[in-house]
Structure formats: structure tokens, C-alpha cells
Design a protein around this motif. Sequence first.
Motif, PDB file in Angstrom:
ATOM      1  N   SER A  72     -17.402-134.411  46.747  1.00 14.67           N
ATOM      2  CA  SER A  72     -19.101-134.576  46.682  1.00 14.67           C
ATOM      3  C   SER A  72     -18.881-135.635  45.378  1.00 14.67           C
ATOM      4  O   SER A  72     -18.056-135.813  44.826  1.00 14.67           O
TER       5      SER A  72
ATOM      6  N   TYR B  26     -32.621-131.510  51.085  1.00 13.67           N
ATOM      7  CA  TYR B  26     -31.433-131.889  50.248  1.00 13.67           C
ATOM      8  C   TYR B  26     -31.341-133.358  49.978  1.00 13.67           C
ATOM      9  O   TYR B  26     -31.901-134.208  50.773  1.00 13.67           O
TER      10      TYR B  26
ATOM     11  N   ARG C  73     -32.434-138.656  50.724  1.00 16.40           N
ATOM     12  CA  ARG C  73     -33.276-137.226  50.845  1.00 16.40           C
ATOM     13  C   ARG C  73     -33.247-136.939  52.484  1.00 16.40           C
ATOM     14  O   ARG C  73     -33.875-137.759  53.250  1.00 16.40           O
TER      15      ARG C  73
ATOM     16  N   ASP D  86     -25.135-134.666  44.943  1.00 14.56           N
ATOM     17  CA  ASP D  86     -25.041-134.187  46.179  1.00 14.56           C
ATOM     18  C   ASP D  86     -25.609-132.532  45.985  1.00 14.56           C
ATOM     19  O   ASP D  86     -25.152-131.852  44.878  1.00 14.56           O
ATOM     20  N   GLU D  87     -26.224-132.209  47.029  1.00 12.04           N
ATOM     21  CA  GLU D  87     -26.721-130.820  47.079  1.00 12.04           C
ATOM     22  C   GLU D  87     -26.363-130.034  48.359  1.00 12.04           C
ATOM     23  O   GLU D  87     -26.130-130.564  49.313  1.00 12.04           O
ATOM     24  N   TRP D  88     -26.106-128.741  48.201  1.00  7.00           N
ATOM     25  CA  TRP D  88     -25.747-127.982  49.228  1.00  7.00           C
ATOM     26  C   TRP D  88     -27.017-127.967  50.332  1.00  7.00           C
ATOM     27  O   TRP D  88     -28.086-127.895  49.874  1.00  7.00           O
ATOM     28  N   ASP D  89     -26.651-127.684  51.647  1.00  4.87           N
ATOM     29  CA  ASP D  89     -27.862-127.495  52.622  1.00  4.87           C
ATOM     30  C   ASP D  89     -27.243-126.266  53.531  1.00  4.87           C
ATOM     31  O   ASP D  89     -26.156-126.172  53.686  1.00  4.87           O
TER      32      ASP D  89
END
Length: 129
Positions: free
Chosen positions: A67, A30, A111, A71-74
Motif C-alpha cells: 500500500s 474509500y 475515491r 490507501d484505505e481499507w474497504d
Amino acid sequence: MKLAKTLIGALTALSLSAPAALADDLLADYVAFIGQADLHNSKGARLSEPWQILRQDRANYHRFGISQPGDEWDPIFKDKGNRAIMERMIQHGSISASAGRDIVRGGVMVRVKVYDNGKNDYVRVTVTR
């Protein structure tokens, strides 16, 4: 001719008996923007270590609903226990000194890749520009 058969037989036996090299399993990948909210813990204290900030970023995202764009979910750090062992996961993995400094300053995109090598889960962190 007999030597060739013996050599082929030995190589075949060796290849069957040698353990295959397995790649580590990628559990999550992510990106996240490290913003001002990520630089302070829930009590407002300024964080000074990159793993603390990465952990706070995930707590902000999953627990507090804070967020930043990008921003990405993990699937890993939604669990509080996994966030708690992030430091150990980074110790088993990698983060460069310059990436660590950039994270502590904030305002960067990171990342994060989480792997399982069969013994330990570990994290590789890079700063993307």
C-alpha cells in the motif's frame, strides 16, 4: 367542497399506491493512491485499463500487503471474487475518460464508492487532486 374531498382522496390513494423512490445503498467508500506497484500485474506486465489498475490496487492492498500512504481499507474488494467483477461494476457505474487516463498514468489519488441499487452493484470512481 365535494371536488376537494375527491381530489384529496385521489392524491392520497396515488401516494399510497406509488412505489417510493429508494436511494441506492452505499456499500463502501474509500480512497487509494495509485502508485507504481498498482500499474503492473502480479507477473510484472504493465496494465492498460483503469479497472485493471483499480483491481490490482485492491489485490495489492488486501492480498499482498502493498500500500501507499493514503490507501484505505474497504469491505468489498478484500474478496477475490469481488475484485474479479470490478470491471462489470465500473461498467454499471461511472468513471470519466479523464479519470481513466489519470489512473492509467498513475500517481493519483482515487475515491471509489460502491453502491447496490437492488439489481446490480456498481462503482463510481473519481480522481481527487
